[in-house]
Design a protein around this motif. Structure first.
Motif, PDB file in Angstrom:
ATOM      1  N   LEU A 181       2.038  -3.238  -4.849  1.00 50.66           N
ATOM      2  CA  LEU A 181       2.687  -1.935  -4.952  1.00 50.66           C
ATOM      3  C   LEU A 181       1.743  -0.808  -4.552  1.00 50.66           C
ATOM      4  CD1 LEU A 181       5.234  -0.396  -5.645  1.00 50.66           C
ATOM      5  CD2 LEU A 181       4.476  -0.308  -8.027  1.00 50.66           C
ATOM      6  N   GLU A 182       0.481  -0.890  -4.965  1.00 54.54           N
ATOM      7  CA  GLU A 182      -0.445   0.180  -4.616  1.00 54.54           C
ATOM      8  C   GLU A 182      -0.703   0.224  -3.111  1.00 54.54           C
ATOM      9  OE1 GLU A 182      -2.937  -3.128  -6.684  1.00 54.54           O
ATOM     10  OE2 GLU A 182      -0.922  -2.258  -6.785  1.00 54.54           O
ATOM     11  N   ASP A 183      -0.696  -0.964  -2.468  1.00 54.75           N
ATOM     12  CA  ASP A 183      -0.843  -0.997  -1.016  1.00 54.75           C
ATOM     13  C   ASP A 183       0.428  -0.480  -0.334  1.00 54.75           C
ATOM     14  OD1 ASP A 183      -3.385  -2.085  -1.237  1.00 54.75           O
ATOM     15  OD2 ASP A 183      -2.649  -4.140  -1.211  1.00 54.75           O
ATOM     16  N   ALA A 184       1.582  -0.800  -0.907  1.00 54.16           N
ATOM     17  CA  ALA A 184       2.846  -0.313  -0.344  1.00 54.16           C
ATOM     18  C   ALA A 184       2.898   1.207  -0.369  1.00 54.16           C
ATOM     19  CB  ALA A 184       4.017  -0.903  -1.116  1.00 54.16           C
ATOM     20  N   GLN A 185       2.359   1.816  -1.413  1.00 55.44           N
ATOM     21  CA  GLN A 185       2.327   3.273  -1.494  1.00 55.44           C
ATOM     22  C   GLN A 185       1.524   3.858  -0.338  1.00 55.44           C
ATOM     23  OE1 GLN A 185       3.837   5.474  -3.889  1.00 55.44           O
ATOM     24  NE2 GLN A 185       3.238   6.883  -2.255  1.00 55.44           N
ATOM     25  N   SER A 186       0.376   3.253  -0.044  1.00 57.26           N
ATOM     26  CA  SER A 186      -0.467   3.718   1.054  1.00 57.26           C
ATOM     27  C   SER A 186       0.228   3.515   2.402  1.00 57.26           C
ATOM     28  CB  SER A 186      -1.805   2.992   1.035  1.00 57.26           C
ATOM     29  OG  SER A 186      -2.605   3.366   2.130  1.00 57.26           O
ATOM     30  N   LEU A 187       0.865   2.366   2.596  1.00 55.86           N
ATOM     31  CA  LEU A 187       1.558   2.084   3.851  1.00 55.86           C
ATOM     32  C   LEU A 187       2.697   3.075   4.075  1.00 55.86           C
ATOM     33  CD1 LEU A 187       1.729  -1.827   3.762  1.00 55.86           C
ATOM     34  CD2 LEU A 187       0.117  -0.397   5.043  1.00 55.86           C
ATOM     35  N   THR A 188       3.429   3.369   3.008  1.00 58.95           N
ATOM     36  CA  THR A 188       4.536   4.322   3.122  1.00 58.95           C
ATOM     37  C   THR A 188       4.025   5.689   3.555  1.00 58.95           C
ATOM     38  OG1 THR A 188       5.828   3.129   1.451  1.00 58.95           O
ATOM     39  CG2 THR A 188       6.406   5.438   1.855  1.00 58.95           C
ATOM     40  N   GLU A 189       2.915   6.120   2.982  1.00 58.45           N
ATOM     41  CA  GLU A 189       2.333   7.416   3.342  1.00 58.45           C
ATOM     42  C   GLU A 189       1.856   7.434   4.787  1.00 58.45           C
ATOM     43  OE1 GLU A 189      -0.683   7.803   0.415  1.00 58.45           O
ATOM     44  OE2 GLU A 189       0.697   8.326  -1.216  1.00 58.45           O
ATOM     45  N   GLN A 190       1.495   6.262   5.323  1.00 54.69           N
ATOM     46  CA  GLN A 190       1.003   6.172   6.702  1.00 54.69           C
ATOM     47  C   GLN A 190       2.122   5.992   7.728  1.00 54.69           C
ATOM     48  OE1 GLN A 190      -2.217   3.208   7.040  1.00 54.69           O
ATOM     49  NE2 GLN A 190      -2.581   3.486   4.847  1.00 54.69           N
ATOM     50  N   GLY A 191       3.383   5.937   7.272  1.00 54.60           N
ATOM     51  CA  GLY A 191       4.502   5.848   8.196  1.00 54.60           C
ATOM     52  C   GLY A 191       4.976   4.446   8.515  1.00 54.60           C
ATOM     53  N   TRP A 192       4.549   3.455   7.731  1.00 51.96           N
ATOM     54  CA  TRP A 192       5.054   2.106   7.920  1.00 51.96           C
ATOM     55  C   TRP A 192       6.516   2.050   7.472  1.00 51.96           C
ATOM     56  CZ3 TRP A 192       1.973  -2.712   8.591  1.00 51.96           C
ATOM     57  CH2 TRP A 192       0.662  -2.451   8.981  1.00 51.96           C
ATOM     58  N   LEU A 193       7.251   1.062   8.008  1.00 56.60           N
ATOM     59  CA  LEU A 193       8.678   0.896   7.746  1.00 56.60           C
ATOM     60  C   LEU A 193       8.929  -0.413   7.019  1.00 56.60           C
ATOM     61  CD1 LEU A 193       9.798   1.820  11.364  1.00 56.60           C
ATOM     62  CD2 LEU A 193       9.787   3.369   9.384  1.00 56.60           C
ATOM     63  N   TRP A 194      10.040  -0.468   6.301  1.00 51.46           N
ATOM     64  CA  TRP A 194      10.458  -1.737   5.709  1.00 51.46           C
ATOM     65  C   TRP A 194      11.034  -2.651   6.780  1.00 51.46           C
ATOM     66  CZ3 TRP A 194      13.691   0.695   1.165  1.00 51.46           C
ATOM     67  CH2 TRP A 194      12.816   1.110   0.154  1.00 51.46           C
ATOM     68  N   ASN A 195      10.690  -3.912   6.726  1.00 53.58           N
ATOM     69  CA  ASN A 195      11.235  -4.901   7.658  1.00 53.58           C
ATOM     70  C   ASN A 195      12.582  -5.381   7.121  1.00 53.58           C
ATOM     71  OD1 ASN A 195      11.747  -6.914   9.491  1.00 53.58           O
ATOM     72  ND2 ASN A 195       9.892  -8.079   9.083  1.00 53.58           N
ATOM     73  N   SER A 196      13.663  -5.012   7.814  1.00 57.22           N
ATOM     74  CA  SER A 196      15.000  -5.331   7.307  1.00 57.22           C
ATOM     75  C   SER A 196      15.407  -6.780   7.544  1.00 57.22           C
ATOM     76  CB  SER A 196      16.042  -4.420   7.964  1.00 57.22           C
ATOM     77  OG  SER A 196      16.233  -4.776   9.327  1.00 57.22           O
ATOM     78  N   GLY A 197      14.739  -7.464   8.483  1.00 58.81           N
ATOM     79  CA  GLY A 197      15.131  -8.838   8.787  1.00 58.81           C
ATOM     80  C   GLY A 197      16.377  -8.953   9.633  1.00 58.81           C
ATOM     81  N   ASN A 198      16.777  -7.864  10.297  1.00 57.53           N
ATOM     82  CA  ASN A 198      17.880  -7.879  11.246  1.00 57.53           C
ATOM     83  C   ASN A 198      17.311  -7.659  12.642  1.00 57.53           C
ATOM     84  OD1 ASN A 198      19.790  -8.085   9.132  1.00 57.53           O
ATOM     85  ND2 ASN A 198      19.740  -5.878   8.834  1.00 57.53           N
TER      86      ASN A 198
END
Length: 352
Positions: A181-198
């Motif tokens: 979760l703490e890494d996800a917070q950093s990734l979100t701030e850096q503009g990473w996207l969720w992989n939807s799998g579509n």
């Protein structure tokens, strides 16, 4: 608008075990009405059908649910073709066989692959995204949809968008599997996207990458398809399919290929993986409670209350709690612990 037609492939696997007691092996979550009167499979197929150029959808499903899938889609006026599996082997083999099917009937065919159990309330935004991805796929890209995060989440893989390719489609610069979760917070701030799998791709492009990157998977898919039983609108895979490696298409192809691309989308999206996601997808009262069925809720906040047929539920003084009653089974769970439902349900005396 898309330049030509495309072939929808609906992946209808997964038990949805975190949605116990409603989801079960006989009727997994894809076949349940979780966010409205229609089942998730029906909602998915109807959403795709709104896109111009959509061919008859191919549904990849467990053999035990092949007729159920066909029946549910017929209820909403959709004819489908079915590829049925004797056992799940992940999205890699499923997409490989579906790509072989598409390429045989349409050598230059474009393919849209979607999970059957995602919640996307804005159908128009989804279709716009498909049309944008088709243009890039027509130029050889294998496009996945990257959802703009609404919050930091450890539940999803993440994608870093790179240089622009066509329109809004970008190179997929890096992939990260479900982070802390703490890494996800950093990734979100850096503009990473969720992989939807579509995904959207040309079938021949996917097959070329499978041949190059995971030839054992493609060989197993070809062997399983050659040995399968075929009747009108139904490819029934036999035991040969179980020789295919159990692998996700992200691991088999997307994380290795130079063709990987991502279309950033910012519409509401959820994979409805657990009861907290179901609560978020439902209408809520002023206190944030989502109620389904015959239930009375008082002095409660942020809860999900779901009462099955012939059941009355009374909830008083609760906060952030899920109460789900179905067919003689009852779940009472703090919504912060819904990821534990799977293991708890599987440890019960009668199993999942």
């Amino acid at each position: 608008m898309p330049s030509r037609s495309f072939h929808p492939v609906i992946l209808c696997g997964g038990a949805g075990s975190r949605l116990w007691p409603l989801s079960n092996p006989e009727r997994p979550k894809a076949f349940l009405p979780l966010t409205g009167p229609k089942t998730l499979l029906q909602e998915t197929a109807l959403r795709i059908a709104q896109a111009q150029g959509a061919a008859v959808p191919i549904v990849v499903v467990a053999q035990a649910h092949a007729e159920l899938a066909r029946h549910q889609l017929s209820e909403v006026g959709i004819v489908c073709e079915v590829i049925s599996e004797p056992g799940g082997r992940g999205s890699g083999p499923a997409i490989a066989i579906a790509s072989l099917e598409v390429a045989e009937r349409d050598p230059d065919g474009l393919t849209l692959v979607v999970a059957c159990d995602h919640h996307i309330p804005d159908s128009r935004a989804f279709i716009d995204g498909v049309e944008a991805a088709l243009a890039a796929a027509d130029n050889g890209a294998i496009v996945t949809f990257g959802v703009t995060p609404s919050r930091a989440s450890a539940a999803y893989g993440h994608i870093l968008p790179g240089a622009r390719l066509i329109g809004e489609v970008r190179e997929a610069a890096r992939f990260v599997e479900k982070p802390r979760l703490e890494d996800a917070q950093s990734l979100t701030e850096q503009g990473w996207l969720w992989n939807s799998g579509n995904f959207v791709f040309a079938a021949k492009a996917m097959l070329a990458e499978l041949e190059k990157l995971t030839p054992d998977l493609l060989a197993a898919a070809r062997a399983a398809r050659a040995a399968a039983g075929r009747s009108e609108g139904h490819l029934a895979l036999g035991e040969a399919f179980l020789a295919a490696p159990n692998i996700a298409i992200d691991v088999a192809v997307m994380e290795k290929t130079s063709r990987a691309a991502v279309l950033p989308v910012d519409y509401a999206w959820s994979d409805l993986g657990a009861w907290d996601a179901i609560r978020e997808a439902l209408d809520q009262d002023s206190a944030g409670n989502a109620v389904v069925g015959r239930a009375f809720v008082s002095s409660s906040e942020g809860c999900l209350i779901r009462a099955g047929d012939n059941v009355r539920v009374v909830a008083i003084g609760l906060k952030n709690i899920a109460v789900v009653v179905e067919a003689g089974r009852v779940l009472v769970c703090d919504l912060s612990r819904v990821q534990d439902v799977k293991s708890a349900a599987q440890s019960t005396d009668d199993g999942f």
